[in-house]
Structure formats: C-alpha cells, structure tokens
Scaffold this motif. Structure first.
Motif, mmCIF file in Angstrom:
data_model
loop_
_atom_site.group_PDB
_atom_site.id
_atom_site.type_symbol
_atom_site.label_atom_id
_atom_site.label_comp_id
_atom_site.label_asym_id
_atom_site.label_seq_id
_atom_site.Cartn_x
_atom_site.Cartn_y
_atom_site.Cartn_z
ATOM 1 N N ILE A 186 0.874 -1.179 0.000
ATOM 2 C CA ILE A 186 0.000 0.000 0.000
ATOM 3 C C ILE A 186 0.902 1.218 0.000
ATOM 4 C CG2 ILE A 186 -1.761 1.285 1.265
ATOM 5 C CD1 ILE A 186 -2.570 -1.480 2.482
ATOM 6 N N GLU A 187 0.795 2.005 -1.044
ATOM 7 C CA GLU A 187 1.722 3.132 -1.221
ATOM 8 C C GLU A 187 0.964 4.438 -1.038
ATOM 9 O OE1 GLU A 187 2.958 6.422 -2.580
ATOM 10 O OE2 GLU A 187 2.067 5.451 -4.330
ATOM 11 N N GLU A 188 1.377 5.238 -0.059
ATOM 12 C CA GLU A 188 0.732 6.516 0.242
ATOM 13 C C GLU A 188 1.769 7.609 0.517
ATOM 14 O OE1 GLU A 188 -2.346 6.872 -0.127
ATOM 15 O OE2 GLU A 188 -3.182 4.858 -0.012
ATOM 16 N N LEU A 207 3.916 -8.288 -6.821
ATOM 17 C CA LEU A 207 3.084 -7.900 -5.684
ATOM 18 C C LEU A 207 2.035 -6.887 -6.145
ATOM 19 C CD1 LEU A 207 5.835 -7.248 -2.975
ATOM 20 C CD2 LEU A 207 4.510 -9.346 -3.349
ATOM 21 N N PRO A 208 0.793 -7.022 -5.717
ATOM 22 C CA PRO A 208 -0.216 -6.017 -6.031
ATOM 23 C C PRO A 208 0.052 -4.734 -5.235
ATOM 24 C CG PRO A 208 -1.137 -7.648 -4.544
ATOM 25 C CD PRO A 208 0.233 -8.140 -4.913
ATOM 26 N N VAL A 209 -0.258 -3.587 -5.851
ATOM 27 C CA VAL A 209 -0.073 -2.285 -5.209
ATOM 28 C C VAL A 209 -1.410 -1.566 -5.152
ATOM 29 C CG1 VAL A 209 1.076 -0.052 -5.328
ATOM 30 C CG2 VAL A 209 2.305 -2.112 -6.013
ATOM 31 N N LEU A 210 -1.718 -1.004 -3.982
ATOM 32 C CA LEU A 210 -2.924 -0.217 -3.788
ATOM 33 C C LEU A 210 -2.528 1.197 -3.386
ATOM 34 C CD1 LEU A 210 -4.951 -2.757 -1.615
ATOM 35 C CD2 LEU A 210 -5.138 -2.429 -4.087
ATOM 36 N N MET A 211 -3.313 2.180 -3.822
ATOM 37 C CA MET A 211 -3.065 3.564 -3.419
ATOM 38 C C MET A 211 -4.393 4.307 -3.359
ATOM 39 S SD MET A 211 -0.839 6.647 -5.217
ATOM 40 C CE MET A 211 -2.031 6.920 -6.539
ATOM 41 N N ALA A 212 -4.634 4.997 -2.240
ATOM 42 C CA ALA A 212 -5.803 5.853 -2.108
ATOM 43 C C ALA A 212 -5.357 7.303 -2.193
ATOM 44 C CB ALA A 212 -6.521 5.603 -0.786
ATOM 45 N N SER A 214 -6.643 10.765 -1.398
ATOM 46 C CA SER A 214 -7.746 11.146 -0.518
ATOM 47 C C SER A 214 -8.739 12.092 -1.163
ATOM 48 C CB SER A 214 -7.206 11.760 0.777
ATOM 49 O OG SER A 214 -6.368 12.868 0.497
ATOM 50 N N SER A 215 -8.274 13.101 -1.916
ATOM 51 C CA SER A 215 -9.217 14.039 -2.508
ATOM 52 C C SER A 215 -9.936 13.382 -3.677
ATOM 53 C CB SER A 215 -8.495 15.300 -2.991
ATOM 54 O OG SER A 215 -9.420 16.201 -3.544
ATOM 55 N N GLY A 216 -11.250 13.352 -3.594
ATOM 56 C CA GLY A 216 -12.027 12.732 -4.656
ATOM 57 C C GLY A 216 -12.177 11.239 -4.505
ATOM 58 N N GLY A 217 -11.574 10.661 -3.475
ATOM 59 C CA GLY A 217 -11.770 9.238 -3.199
ATOM 60 C C GLY A 217 -11.243 8.314 -4.267
ATOM 61 N N LEU A 218 -10.113 8.640 -4.881
ATOM 62 C CA LEU A 218 -9.567 7.829 -5.966
ATOM 63 C C LEU A 218 -8.789 6.646 -5.400
ATOM 64 C CD1 LEU A 218 -9.245 7.770 -9.085
ATOM 65 C CD2 LEU A 218 -7.077 8.957 -8.759
ATOM 66 N N LEU A 219 -9.130 5.443 -5.861
ATOM 67 C CA LEU A 219 -8.401 4.226 -5.486
ATOM 68 C C LEU A 219 -7.743 3.660 -6.728
ATOM 69 C CD1 LEU A 219 -7.720 1.912 -3.449
ATOM 70 C CD2 LEU A 219 -9.737 0.737 -4.375
ATOM 71 N N ASP A 220 -6.430 3.413 -6.648
ATOM 72 C CA ASP A 220 -5.692 2.766 -7.726
ATOM 73 C C ASP A 220 -5.362 1.340 -7.316
ATOM 74 O OD1 ASP A 220 -4.823 4.573 -10.100
ATOM 75 O OD2 ASP A 220 -4.684 5.863 -8.343
ATOM 76 N N VAL A 221 -5.625 0.402 -8.230
ATOM 77 C CA VAL A 221 -5.291 -1.009 -8.034
ATOM 78 C C VAL A 221 -4.384 -1.427 -9.176
ATOM 79 C CG1 VAL A 221 -6.174 -3.357 -7.836
ATOM 80 C CG2 VAL A 221 -7.534 -1.442 -6.959
ATOM 81 N N GLU A 222 -3.185 -1.896 -8.850
ATOM 82 C CA GLU A 222 -2.232 -2.334 -9.867
ATOM 83 C C GLU A 222 -1.842 -3.780 -9.552
ATOM 84 O OE1 GLU A 222 0.610 1.122 -10.996
ATOM 85 O OE2 GLU A 222 -0.298 1.742 -9.082
ATOM 86 N N ARG A 223 -2.384 -4.712 -10.337
ATOM 87 C CA ARG A 223 -2.233 -6.138 -10.071
ATOM 88 C C ARG A 223 -0.990 -6.683 -10.774
ATOM 89 N NH1 ARG A 223 -6.611 -8.946 -8.029
ATOM 90 N NH2 ARG A 223 -4.994 -10.533 -7.763
ATOM 91 N N TYR A 224 0.178 -6.320 -10.262
ATOM 92 C CA TYR A 224 1.412 -6.865 -10.834
ATOM 93 C C TYR A 224 1.540 -8.364 -10.541
ATOM 94 C CZ TYR A 224 2.474 -1.903 -11.133
ATOM 95 O OH TYR A 224 2.412 -0.567 -11.401
ATOM 96 N N ASP A 225 0.771 -8.842 -9.572
ATOM 97 C CA ASP A 225 0.774 -10.289 -9.309
ATOM 98 C C ASP A 225 0.120 -11.050 -10.456
ATOM 99 O OD1 ASP A 225 -1.574 -8.918 -8.512
ATOM 100 O OD2 ASP A 225 -2.255 -10.669 -7.385
ATOM 101 N N GLU A 226 -0.857 -10.426 -11.117
ATOM 102 C CA GLU A 226 -1.521 -11.062 -12.249
ATOM 103 C C GLU A 226 -0.873 -10.700 -13.587
ATOM 104 O OE1 GLU A 226 -6.100 -11.440 -10.581
ATOM 105 O OE2 GLU A 226 -5.587 -9.774 -11.931
ATOM 106 N N ASP A 227 -0.311 -9.490 -13.670
ATOM 107 C CA ASP A 227 0.282 -9.023 -14.929
ATOM 108 C C ASP A 227 1.585 -8.293 -14.629
ATOM 109 O OD1 ASP A 227 0.931 -8.062 -17.396
ATOM 110 O OD2 ASP A 227 -0.788 -6.708 -17.597
ATOM 111 N N PRO A 228 2.692 -9.028 -14.532
ATOM 112 C CA PRO A 228 3.978 -8.393 -14.191
ATOM 113 C C PRO A 228 4.508 -7.491 -15.297
ATOM 114 C CG PRO A 228 4.284 -10.720 -14.722
ATOM 115 C CD PRO A 228 2.807 -10.494 -14.662
ATOM 116 N N GLN A 229 3.892 -7.497 -16.478
ATOM 117 C CA GLN A 229 4.303 -6.596 -17.559
ATOM 118 C C GLN A 229 3.486 -5.311 -17.562
ATOM 119 O OE1 GLN A 229 7.011 -7.511 -19.220
ATOM 120 N NE2 GLN A 229 6.928 -9.361 -17.965
#
Length: 703
Positions: A186-188, A207-212, A214-229
């Motif tokens: 989780i990167e903040e 490893l999957p990476v998550l990032m919130a 805060s302004s506007g409630g934006l959540l990023d999901v980056e599934r490098y565990d499923e797609d390392p490219q």
C-alpha cells in the motif's frame, strides 16, 4: 534486557505472563511512574489466558486476554461480514504500508478489521501539528516518527499483531528488505520518484499495489501479481522511471503528478487549492474525512485480495461529496439521463493565404490585424475600390469598454489596408465615422492611384506580424531602434513610451499580474477569457487563441483544465487568494527586453482607432528589429471613469482603479491621453502556431 529496561521510543507492547514473568512485573510495579490497569471481568483473569501488555511510551501496563481469546472477542462483531475462516486466511497476509499520513488511517483500519497478520510501516518523517487535521494521532505524538506513532496506536489496539517499523523511510538501500516477503503493498507517500520506485520493486516481485488518493476518493489497483508486464501507474507516466523522475525539478514533476491524480476531475475546491500550493498553502491539502474514506476503500481492496475475490487492475472514485450531490428520495426516485463522451478532436485545417485582386488583397490584409482575444470584432464590406471596416457590436466583450478595444482593432486593420494598397500601387485614404446606427465606428478605406512607397516596403513585414507568447530572453534594445519605434508612433499620431530598466519592468509586472488575477476572479471576465481559448479540434478555430500559441511549459499547460473552472475561481475569490493566477504574466515580463505603451491624445473612438494604426505600425517595425512582440491588455485598460470599472468588476473596482493609477504613473500618462495597448518585447523563436482568421464572405480564409 528486561521489560523495565525497554526504552520509551519503542513501538510495540511488551507481553508479560503473570507467572513466567513475575519478576519483571514486580520490577515494573516497583516503579511508581508506571500505572497498572486491570479492567478484565472476573471470568477473563485466568492466569492461563490473561497477560500483561506493557506500553513503555504510556508508562502503563494493561491486563489483556490471551491471544486467541483476545482476537475472537475483539472481532466478534465482524461475524458473518467476515467469517472466522476468512479471518484465519487473512491472518496470513503480510502487508506493507509506505507513507504514514494517509497510510496511518489505512494501517489502523487493516488492524482494526483483522485483515492481516503482519504489518510493515515505512516513513522517515516526524509528526507535526499540521498533520493532526487528518492523522489520527494526538498531541502526545508530536515529534514522534509517523511510522512509530502508527505502530504504537496499533499496539494499543492489538498488542499481538506484529508490526515492523522502518523509520528511515524507503531508500535505495532499504526497499528490498521492506518489500521482500510481503503479499500486498500500500503506497501513500508524497515523493513521485519513490512511488515509481516502489512499483518497480513490487512489479519485480509480482506484488499487487494499492493507493488511495484522498481528494475525490480515488483508489488505484495495480495487479502486478496477475500481470507483471503491466505499466507503472496504468501507463499514465509513459516510459519515465524512478531515476528519471528523481532528476526532475519539482515544477517539472507537476504534469506527471496531475496525470496520476486525474486533477481535471477533482472537485473545484480541491483544484483551487492546488493553485495555492507554495502560495498560501505549504503543501497538498487533505481532510480527515477523505483520508478515512480512502482507508475504508483500501481495507476492502485488501480483503478482496486476501480472499481471492475479484479485484481487477484499474482505478475507481469513491467521491462522497459527489455521491451526496446525487442523493435520491426513495419516494420520488428519478433516473438521471446519460451522456456521451465526445471523441478525439480533429486537427486544425491547414492555413491558406490571401489571393485575388487589389481590393481583395487589401481586405485580406485588414483581416490580419490583431484584436483582443483574436475576436476580430469587425465586418469587412468590399466595394468598388472601397473597403469599409465596421465594428460589429455583437463581437464585443466586457473588457471592450465603450467599444474602445474594438476601435483599436479597426485602426490596426485600417493600417494594414493602407500597407496592402501601397503594395498594389495605390494610396488608401481612411475616414473614420462614429455613431452610425449599425456600428459605433466605421473606417472607410478609399483607394486611388499612386501608392506610398515607404508603406509598400512594409507589406511583407505586415504579413509576418505575429503574436509571440514565448517567454523569450532579455536583450538590449539599441537606442537607434528605440528612436525609430518612437518616430513611427509619432508619425501615426501617437506616443510610444518604452521601459527597459529591470526595476521599472518589475513594477509594471506587479501591476499587470494583479490585474490578471482580478480578471480570473471576476466571473464574467473569467468566462469570456476562457471562451477565447481554442483547443485542437475546436468547432470555431478561426477566432480565439489556440492554446498551443500560449507557449506554456507542460507543467503550466497541465493546470489549464483547472483554470477553466468558474467554481475554482469562486473558491479562490472567497479565500482572497489566487496570487498564482498572475504568475504567468509576471514570469513573462521578468525576461522582457522592454515594455512599451502606445497612447494617443483624445478619447473618441476615432482617436482610439488612430492609436490602433500606430500600434500596428510599431508592432511590425519591432519585429523587423528582431524583437518578439506580445500584446498585454489589463482589464482596466479601456476604462475612463470609475463607473466603468464598477460595471467591469464590481468586487474589485477599487483595486482596478489603484492599478490603473499605478500604471499611468509608471508610464507618465497625461490626463488627456488614452492608453491603446501594452507590448512586451523580448528575443524569442517564432510562435508554435499562427493566429487564424475568419473567412471573408465569398473569399478564401486569410491567415
């Protein structure tokens, strides 16, 4: 080392068994500064299950249930929402959190819900008072490392949860040890290059990476565990890597940051706040409620990842204010209509040049004249050897007070007509007529034989005249050039004053920058200013200002979508802020070789037109001296009375009057003089794109 020897800077609870650690407990009890708290019910004090949790930073020991019973009891209200089996699976997760401002709320939410079995926290920074608007810490934590403060709060929530702390933050030396063995990252953090560095390391480890955000409630999901490219940040940064980002200046990182946070769709109040960073704000503004929303969103994403539920790569907004804007009454629920997103704009059509007989060429030359916002506020009527240039009242704007700016444009068009006539062996006589029923001012251009050779020599230069908004560089303007430009203005019945001293230019810059700020903050002026801008593919490309001609750096261009918002400007006006709104003008003038003001005696529209002719003549000549020319028209330029400023900008009329007085003082404008326009002079490359012109009736479009 005994429990009593543990330093108060630690972040984890020391667990003591009443029997096995009786000696240590006795030593702690002997210290009168340490409080022992036992609030367990009688049936929970079994020596086989209860332990003492000693918190050195609290100087307190608390009686707690043993680990299994503690966990079952504490998470009893999770029942069915998260089952016992699911909690067991989640307890195997090792989660790393980088950046413990937003990350503090995230880590605490994970610990509170029992969504992980181990936490690693990394942050190099210490808590300050300004952090307490969103970090759920307290005044007792000020000066404490953020990761340590978070770990302590989690230890007070659950003394059994393993928490590792990296108080030096993520560095090239520490990143591998931090990431190795994790299941989720989780990167903040605040640093863009560290954000990329973390993702590069996570991608290498799948490893999957998550990032919130805060302004506007934006959540990023980056599934490098499923797609390392998968590209970093969904490809929003292009091919840039952490090392390249680290070498960029803070300003050069701005476009990358704005793309990552999707600044164009932030709420207006947040967009307005971005413009105040470095001005009235020291850094990015955040609210505790928005941080809490981000923490809840990340917690749900971690739960899904840990349980193998569906969670694809991508981004989603959980914008609570926007959701509340769409609140529906179940008694009267209505479905809002959908909309369609326009496709990519087409490129601008190619430029074409003037063609045809003499009077057509004269009309085409007139149409090339400059005008405020490139509105081309005229109609051109071609007769037999005659061209009539009329102000079109429908093409005015609020800053065109009394059609004075339009009169300047008509005068410039008339000068071009005279030059074109001379190039065709003709003399053009210009008669100005005021007060016609259909137009406030007309310039009637009549041609006759025997052209003016000196004017004819300016034809090519007139065709090359351009507005140049490149920042450029300061150069010395030769005295001979100054004398020549002054004489040209006088020949056309006007006066040219040129300021070249750096200190005096700075004085002019301060006035014009503040005038620009007021223009942005005045709703009507802002609306009209933005309406002048043209993006590639605009349906009306033959008027207005092509954004490419603004010659903005990528960092500044990235803010254009924010500057377009009236809601953003309303917030800045309410806050009495917005100093950044004038910085483009101030910066441009800081590199100026000189700042010129053309003025004319008299106050009639014909006088302003005469000044417009002089302006065009000076502009053309300045370019022939290898000077780039940019016109600058402050909002107050054509106001002559206080009531006109009141109508122009009711909230700022007094400030505009003061600015007008300051400018007239700097240029020593006399009471019977009328300012025509300000010109910024510098050395610069040619503009990126030329200004466009409307097509003449029955003629091809001139450039």
């Amino acid at each position: 080392m005994t429990a009593a020897d543990v330093h108060e800077s630690t972040h984890g609870a020391v667990l003591l068994d009443a029997a096995a650690d009786a000696h240590e407990i006795a030593r702690l009890r002997a210290d009168g500064r340490i409080e022992f708290i036992d609030r367990l019910p009688e049936d929970g004090r079994d020596a086989l299950t209860a332990l003492w949790a000693y918190y050195p930073w609290r100087r307190a020991a608390v009686r707690v249930l043993g680990p299994d019973l503690f966990q079952r009891t504490r998470l009893d209200r999770n029942r069915y929402l998260i089952t016992a089996d699911e909690l067991s699976r989640l307890a195997t997760l090792r989660v790393g959190v980088v950046g413990l401002s937003v990350g503090h709320a995230v880590a605490h939410a994970l610990a509170a819900e029992g969504l992980c079995g181990e936490l690693r926290l990394a942050d190099f920074d210490d808590l300050e008072l300004t952090n307490l608007n969103r970090v759920p810490a307290s005044v007792f934590d000020l000066g404490v490392n953020k990761a340590v403060a978070c770990a302590r709060r989690i230890a007070e929530l659950n003394p059994y949860l393993p928490v590792q702390v990296l108080s030096s933050g993520i560095t090239a030396e520490s990143i591998d040890g931090f990431l190795d063995g994790l299941d989720i990252v989780i990167e903040e953090c605040d640093s863009l290059d560290v954000k990329v560095q973390i993702r590069e390391g996570a991608r290498a480890r799948r490893l999957p990476v998550l990032m919130a955000t805060s302004s506007g409630g934006l959540l990023d999901v980056e599934r490098y565990d499923e797609d390392p490219q998968r590209p970093i940040f969904h490809g929003l940064l292009g091919d840039v890597n952490a090392d390249q980002l680290a070498s960029l200046s803070s300003k050069d990182k701005v476009p990358h940051v704005l793309r990552v946070i999707d600044a164009a769709v932030l709420r207006p109040r947040m967009q307005a706040s971005l413009l105040e960073v470095g001005k009235t704000l020291s850094t990015w503004p955040q609210l505790s409620s928005e941080v809490a929303i981000g923490a809840a969103t990340v917690a749900e994403a971690v739960r899904r990842l840990g349980l193998g539920e569906t969670l694809p790569s991508g981004r989603v907004k959980v914008d609570v204010p926007a959701i509340l804007d769409e609140i529906k009454d179940p008694m009267h629920e209505q479905v809002a209509p959908g909309g369609q997103t326009a496709g990519p704009p087409d490129a601008l059509p190619p430029e074409t040049g003037p063609t045809g007989d003499a009077i057509t060429a004269i009309a085409a030359a007139a149409a090339r004249a400059p005008s405020g916002g490139n509105t081309q506020p005229w109609t051109l009527d071609v007769g037999d050897g005659t061209l009539t240039i009329r102000i079109d009242p429908d093409l005015t704007s609020a800053m065109d007070i009394g059609f004075r700016g339009s009169a300047v444009a008509v005068g410039a068009a008339a000068f071009n007509a005279r030059v074109a006539a001379a190039a065709h062996g003709l003399t053009a006589d210009v008669e100005y007529r005021e007060g016609h029923s259909s137009s406030p001012l007309s310039a009637v251009v009549r041609t006759r034989p025997d052209g003016h050779s000196e004017l004819a020599n300016q034809f090519d230069a007139m065709l090359r005249r351009e507005t140049n908004r490149h920042r450029g560089v300061r150069v010395d303007i030769a005295p001979e050039a100054v004398a020549s430009l002054t004489h040209i203005a006088e020949t056309e019945g006007a006066r040219l004053q040129l300021i070249t001293a750096a200190a005096d230019i700075d004085g002019v810059a301060s006035v014009l920058a503040e005038a620009d700020r007021i223009r942005y903050l005045t709703p009507l002026l802002h609306t009209q200013m933005i309406s002048e801008l043209r993006w590639p593919g605009d349906p009306s490309p033959d008027t207005g200002i092509d954004i490419r001609s603004l010659e903005l750096a990528e960092a500044d261009l990235a803010f254009l979508d924010i500057l377009r918002s009236g809601a953003v400007m309303r917030h800045l006006a309410d806050w009495k802020a917005g100093s950044a709104l004038g910085e483009a003008t101030r910066s441009a003038l800081s590199n100026a070789a000189g700042v010129a003001l053309v003025s004319v005696r008299g106050t009639t529209l014909a006088d302003y037109a005469r000044g417009g002719s002089a302006l065009e003549a000076v502009w053309i000549a300045a370019q022939e001296e290898n000077l780039a020319v940019q016109p600058i028209s402050p909002a107050f330029l054509y106001a002559r009375e206080p009531r006109e400023l009141d109508a122009l900008s009711p909230a700022y009329s007094r400030q505009l009057a003061d600015l007008q007085y300051s400018l007239e003082t700097l240029f020593d404008i006399e009471s019977d003089e009328s300012p025509i326009l300000i010109l910024r002079l510098c050395r610069a490359p040619h503009p990126s794109v030329p200004s466009r012109r409307r097509q003449l009736p029955g003629r091809s479009t001139p450039t």
